[in-house]
Design a protein around this motif. Structure first.
Motif, PDB file in Angstrom:
ATOM      1  N   GLU A 147       0.839  -1.200   0.000  1.00  0.00           N
ATOM      2  CA  GLU A 147       0.000   0.000   0.000  1.00  0.00           C
ATOM      3  C   GLU A 147       0.868   1.242   0.000  1.00  0.00           C
ATOM      4  N   PHE A 148       0.352   2.309  -0.576  1.00  0.00           N
ATOM      5  CA  PHE A 148       1.104   3.572  -0.616  1.00  0.00           C
ATOM      6  C   PHE A 148       0.295   4.706   0.009  1.00  0.00           C
ATOM      7  N   LEU A 149      -0.634   4.340   0.914  1.00  0.00           N
ATOM      8  CA  LEU A 149      -1.496   5.339   1.563  1.00  0.00           C
ATOM      9  C   LEU A 149      -0.671   6.237   2.476  1.00  0.00           C
ATOM     10  N   ARG A 150      -1.018   7.511   2.487  1.00  0.00           N
ATOM     11  CA  ARG A 150      -0.403   8.435   3.450  1.00  0.00           C
ATOM     12  C   ARG A 150      -1.375   8.663   4.595  1.00  0.00           C
ATOM     13  N   GLU A 151      -0.892   8.629   5.819  1.00  0.00           N
ATOM     14  CA  GLU A 151      -1.774   8.953   6.946  1.00  0.00           C
ATOM     15  C   GLU A 151      -2.287  10.375   6.761  1.00  0.00           C
ATOM     16  N   GLY A 152      -3.511  10.575   7.160  1.00  0.00           N
ATOM     17  CA  GLY A 152      -4.109  11.906   7.010  1.00  0.00           C
ATOM     18  C   GLY A 152      -4.805  12.077   5.668  1.00  0.00           C
ATOM     19  N   ILE A 198       9.620  -2.744  -4.288  1.00  0.00           N
ATOM     20  CA  ILE A 198       9.022  -1.475  -4.752  1.00  0.00           C
ATOM     21  C   ILE A 198       8.609  -0.633  -3.543  1.00  0.00           C
ATOM     22  N   LYS A 199       7.974  -1.283  -2.573  1.00  0.00           N
ATOM     23  CA  LYS A 199       7.503  -0.555  -1.379  1.00  0.00           C
ATOM     24  C   LYS A 199       8.680   0.089  -0.623  1.00  0.00           C
ATOM     25  N   TYR A 200       9.722  -0.695  -0.373  1.00  0.00           N
ATOM     26  CA  TYR A 200      10.872  -0.169   0.368  1.00  0.00           C
ATOM     27  C   TYR A 200      11.599   0.911  -0.429  1.00  0.00           C
ATOM     28  N   ALA A 202      10.353   2.912  -2.681  1.00  0.00           N
ATOM     29  CA  ALA A 202       9.555   4.146  -2.708  1.00  0.00           C
ATOM     30  C   ALA A 202       9.766   4.931  -1.421  1.00  0.00           C
ATOM     31  N   ASN A 203       9.619   4.273  -0.278  1.00  0.00           N
ATOM     32  CA  ASN A 203       9.764   4.996   0.991  1.00  0.00           C
ATOM     33  C   ASN A 203      11.197   5.479   1.212  1.00  0.00           C
ATOM     34  N   ALA A 204      12.162   4.634   0.861  1.00  0.00           N
ATOM     35  CA  ALA A 204      13.563   5.033   1.060  1.00  0.00           C
ATOM     36  C   ALA A 204      13.922   6.196   0.140  1.00  0.00           C
ATOM     37  N   LEU A 245      10.101  17.527  -0.965  1.00  0.00           N
ATOM     38  CA  LEU A 245      11.227  18.464  -0.967  1.00  0.00           C
ATOM     39  C   LEU A 245      10.965  19.630  -0.022  1.00  0.00           C
ATOM     40  N   LYS A 246      10.176  19.368   1.019  1.00  0.00           N
ATOM     41  CA  LYS A 246       9.944  20.430   1.996  1.00  0.00           C
ATOM     42  C   LYS A 246      10.955  20.266   3.122  1.00  0.00           C
ATOM     43  N   ALA A 247      11.843  21.259   3.227  1.00  0.00           N
ATOM     44  CA  ALA A 247      12.844  21.188   4.304  1.00  0.00           C
ATOM     45  C   ALA A 247      12.155  21.397   5.644  1.00  0.00           C
ATOM     46  N   TYR A 251      11.617  13.754   8.758  1.00  0.00           N
ATOM     47  CA  TYR A 251      10.474  12.834   8.597  1.00  0.00           C
ATOM     48  C   TYR A 251      10.284  12.010   9.864  1.00  0.00           C
ATOM     49  N   GLY A 252       9.009  11.725  10.166  1.00  0.00           N
ATOM     50  CA  GLY A 252       8.674  10.857  11.296  1.00  0.00           C
ATOM     51  C   GLY A 252       7.611   9.883  10.850  1.00  0.00           C
ATOM     52  N   GLY A 253       6.867   9.355  11.825  1.00  0.00           N
ATOM     53  CA  GLY A 253       5.773   8.450  11.479  1.00  0.00           C
ATOM     54  C   GLY A 253       6.164   6.996  11.602  1.00  0.00           C
ATOM     55  N   SER A 254       5.228   6.142  11.268  1.00  0.00           N
ATOM     56  CA  SER A 254       5.443   4.708  11.470  1.00  0.00           C
ATOM     57  C   SER A 254       6.058   4.061  10.233  1.00  0.00           C
ATOM     58  N   CYS A 255       6.336   4.858   9.196  1.00  0.00           N
ATOM     59  CA  CYS A 255       6.781   4.234   7.939  1.00  0.00           C
ATOM     60  C   CYS A 255       8.208   4.592   7.544  1.00  0.00           C
ATOM     61  N   PHE A 256       8.449   5.863   7.205  1.00  0.00           N
ATOM     62  CA  PHE A 256       9.782   6.221   6.694  1.00  0.00           C
ATOM     63  C   PHE A 256      10.910   5.793   7.644  1.00  0.00           C
ATOM     64  N   ALA A 313       2.002  15.801  16.549  1.00  0.00           N
ATOM     65  CA  ALA A 313       1.883  14.692  15.598  1.00  0.00           C
ATOM     66  C   ALA A 313       3.034  14.740  14.593  1.00  0.00           C
ATOM     67  N   PHE A 314       3.350  13.590  13.973  1.00  0.00           N
ATOM     68  CA  PHE A 314       4.509  13.590  13.065  1.00  0.00           C
ATOM     69  C   PHE A 314       4.244  14.362  11.786  1.00  0.00           C
ATOM     70  N   LYS A 315       2.963  14.658  11.538  1.00  0.00           N
ATOM     71  CA  LYS A 315       2.581  15.519  10.420  1.00  0.00           C
ATOM     72  C   LYS A 315       1.131  15.936  10.637  1.00  0.00           C
ATOM     73  N   PRO A 316       0.615  16.894   9.868  1.00  0.00           N
ATOM     74  CA  PRO A 316      -0.757  17.336  10.109  1.00  0.00           C
ATOM     75  C   PRO A 316      -1.787  16.272   9.741  1.00  0.00           C
TER      76      PRO A 316
HETATM   77  C1  UGA Z   1       4.477   7.466   3.851  1.00  0.00           C
HETATM   78  C2  UGA Z   1       4.397   7.462   2.316  1.00  0.00           C
HETATM   79  O1  UGA Z   1       4.253   8.804   1.845  1.00  0.00           O
HETATM   80  C3  UGA Z   1       3.228   6.623   1.819  1.00  0.00           C
HETATM   81  O2  UGA Z   1       3.242   6.557   0.401  1.00  0.00           O
HETATM   82  C4  UGA Z   1       3.375   5.203   2.389  1.00  0.00           C
HETATM   83  O3  UGA Z   1       2.275   4.396   2.026  1.00  0.00           O
HETATM   84  C5  UGA Z   1       3.434   5.289   3.909  1.00  0.00           C
HETATM   85  O4  UGA Z   1       4.546   6.108   4.311  1.00  0.00           O
HETATM   86  C6  UGA Z   1       3.610   3.875   4.416  1.00  0.00           C
HETATM   87  O5  UGA Z   1       4.651   3.273   4.154  1.00  0.00           O
HETATM   88  O6  UGA Z   1       2.635   3.303   4.933  1.00  0.00           O
HETATM   89  P1  UGA Z   1       3.193   8.816   5.759  1.00  0.00           P
HETATM   90  O7  UGA Z   1       4.186   8.235   6.712  1.00  0.00           O
HETATM   91  O8  UGA Z   1       1.753   8.782   6.125  1.00  0.00           O
HETATM   92  O9  UGA Z   1       3.291   8.090   4.333  1.00  0.00           O
HETATM   93  O10 UGA Z   1       3.544  10.344   5.589  1.00  0.00           O
HETATM   94  P2  UGA Z   1       4.204  11.339   4.536  1.00  0.00           P
HETATM   95  O11 UGA Z   1       3.174  12.318   4.157  1.00  0.00           O
HETATM   96  O12 UGA Z   1       4.934  10.672   3.455  1.00  0.00           O
HETATM   97  O13 UGA Z   1       5.234  12.091   5.501  1.00  0.00           O
HETATM   98  C7  UGA Z   1       6.222  11.365   6.226  1.00  0.00           C
HETATM   99  C8  UGA Z   1       7.084  12.325   7.009  1.00  0.00           C
HETATM  100  O14 UGA Z   1       7.933  13.071   6.151  1.00  0.00           O
HETATM  101  C9  UGA Z   1       6.310  13.368   7.836  1.00  0.00           C
HETATM  102  O15 UGA Z   1       6.918  13.505   9.098  1.00  0.00           O
HETATM  103  C10 UGA Z   1       6.446  14.638   7.035  1.00  0.00           C
HETATM  104  O16 UGA Z   1       6.359  15.798   7.823  1.00  0.00           O
HETATM  105  C11 UGA Z   1       7.829  14.468   6.435  1.00  0.00           C
HETATM  106  N1  UGA Z   1       8.016  15.210   5.173  1.00  0.00           N
HETATM  107  C12 UGA Z   1       7.277  14.904   4.091  1.00  0.00           C
HETATM  108  C13 UGA Z   1       8.988  16.197   5.105  1.00  0.00           C
HETATM  109  O17 UGA Z   1       9.699  16.496   6.082  1.00  0.00           O
HETATM  110  N2  UGA Z   1       9.162  16.873   3.922  1.00  0.00           N
HETATM  111  C14 UGA Z   1       8.422  16.585   2.815  1.00  0.00           C
HETATM  112  O18 UGA Z   1       8.649  17.243   1.774  1.00  0.00           O
HETATM  113  C15 UGA Z   1       7.459  15.581   2.895  1.00  0.00           C
END
Ligand code: UGA
Length: 445
Positions: A147-152, A198-200, A202-204, A245-247, A251-256, A313-316
């Protein structure tokens, strides 16, 4: 089709509701009885925009039901989707125990089952091994369907996928077209290991883009260039694009964070030193402390300060604080003796459990600013970006130090309101605080 979805986290819950919405008969299963009860009552255990309405529609249509794994006695259907978690182990690798437990559980109840679709993010090579071991001798197809869903934005992304990736045999192609009826995304059919790769990848790659631009932002700070303009200038090249490309504070969250570390471990266990990935991790670990370095440089000592942190939160648009930069930063501020006030529209409850006592949680940015020497924006919630900054400034102490960790505010407007504004890669005119990483000499001292 009759489908069971096992694991009701962000991916499983959205998949279950999305599949019910196109007419499939879906049973959502989880081992956690509290979670199942929450979904049954419509009181969702996670905050994900539009998910509650989608689930309600599925329940009303009689196409979406939930049960704990202990309660399930009926056949699981034509297809079972596995969306169990793969949390990080100490070593950085992915813990596959939940996925393996799901597969064993399914194999005990597999009457009439045609395929097992694995949406959990598992290291490349995992599926092929599981196919040969757990599914040995069975006619059930193992399909890797990342899956490539983004939280939020998960509900939006479910209905508007960029691509549908399917790793498996020929039978999986027919099945998957039937499953994803009405979806008009390009399909990538491949083998199981390539689908996992492909999944790894993409995220990497996305994480690499983020760390790369964060390094450029450090240089912008040193050289007096503006990262916003640099990004605009490069993103007009279609080979580069504007996304990821937003400085900022990283990045945080449960994926990256988890997936980058897991890919690093996959590389090491396969006798490859993936140096680039190591740097991505190092840069990201640094970014979340940039506001701390800037405070130290500006005020000398942290222990006398009252600091307001906007966004946990790790993102909005999510209440998820897993690997949130704000959590690490607050911990550091507390360790150094600062008084911390905080605000987040959705993540306060989660933060209360994760952070030490002593943080004052507030109802909005204005309340958060009360008596603060410095404010740090860590998550660019719309509610925070559009706060009443005039009132925020009025409630702060004289320094009015503002660190915009997501470059989400307009520097000129903030300075007009008497804030001492600092962004990342947005060099400040007055007074100069090097908001970026510690200099090379500092790092080596
Ligand atoms: C990420 C991927 O974008 C999804 O495609 C993937 O499905 C998901 O991981 C997963 O593997 O399940 P997500 O973790 O929900 O999704 O969030 P993103 O919107 O990608 O943001 C991740 C982090 O990177 C956030 O902390 C965000 O603030 C940060 N970020 C993102 C930046 O610092 N700069 C950016 O330009 C974009």
């Amino acid at each position: 089709m009759k489908i069971s979805v096992i694991g009701l986290g962000y991916v499983g819950s959205v998949a279950a509701a999305g599949l019910a919405s196109v007419g499939h008969d879906v049973l959502g299963i989880d081992i956690n009885a509290e979670k199942v009860a929450a979904y049954q009552s419509g009181n969702l255990p996670i905050y994900e925009p539009d998910l509650a309405d989608l689930m309600e529609a599925g329940r009303r249509a009689g196409l979406l039901r939930f049960a704990t794994s202990d309660e399930v006695s009926e056949p699981l259907g034509d297809v079972v989707i596995v969306a169990a978690g793969t949390p990080p182990k100490e070593s950085g690798g992915a813990d596959l125990s939940q996925v393996k437990a799901c597969l064993s559980w399914i194999m005990e109840r597999q009457t009439g089952l045609e395929a097992i679709l694995v949406k959990s993010t598992v290291p490349p090579g995992t599926g092929a091994k599981l196919h040969e071991t757990v599914l040995a001798g069975s006619s059930i197809e193992y399909v890797a369907n990342p899956e490539f869903l983004r939280e939020g934005y998960a509900v939006h992304d479910w209905f508007n996928p960029d691509r549908i990736v399917i790793g498996g045999g020929e039978k999986s192609q027919t099945l998957l077209h039937e499953l994803y009826v009405g979806m008009s995304a390009p399909y990538v059919f491949t083998d199981i290991t390539s689908a996992e790769m492909i999944k790894y990848t993409a995220n990497a790659f996305l994480a690499t883009k983020i760390s790369f631009i964060n390094e450029i932002a450090v240089l912008c700070d040193r050289l007096g260039a503006t990262i916003d303009d640099v990004c605009e200038g490069i993103s007009l090249d279609p080979r580069i694009g504007a996304s990821a490309l937003k400085a900022g504070v990283g990045y945080g969250g449960s994926c990256f964070p988890k997936d980058v570390r897991a890919l690093d471990e996959v590389a090491l266990t396969n006798d490859h030193n993936f140096e680039l990935l190591r740097s991505v991790i190092t840069v990201n670990n640094r970014q979340k402390y940039l506001p701390f370095y800037a405070l130290r440089q500006r005020f000398g000592t942290i222990s006398d300060l009252t600091v307001g942190v906007l966004g946990l939160a790790f993102k909005p648009n999510t209440g998820d604080i897993r690997e949130a930069p704000a959590v690490s930063l607050i911990q550091q501020l507390i360790d150094d003796g600062a008084c911390v006030r905080a605000f987040d529209p959705k993540a306060t409850d989660a933060a209360r459990k994760a952070l030490p006592d002593g943080v004052t949680y507030t109802k909005n940015a204005m309340e958060c600013a009360e008596g603060c020497d410095a404010m740090i924006l860590m998550t660019e919630w719309e509610e925070i970006v559009n706060a009443d900054w005039k009132t925020v400034a009025a409630r702060m102490n004289e320094a009015r130090f503002m660190f915009d960790g997501r470059n989400a505010l307009n520097p000129d407007s903030m300075r007009k309101l008497a804030f001492e504004y600092h962004g990342i890669g947005r060099p400040s005119k007055v007074p100069k605080v090097n908001s970026a990483a510690p200099s090379l000499s500092d790092q080596h001292s």
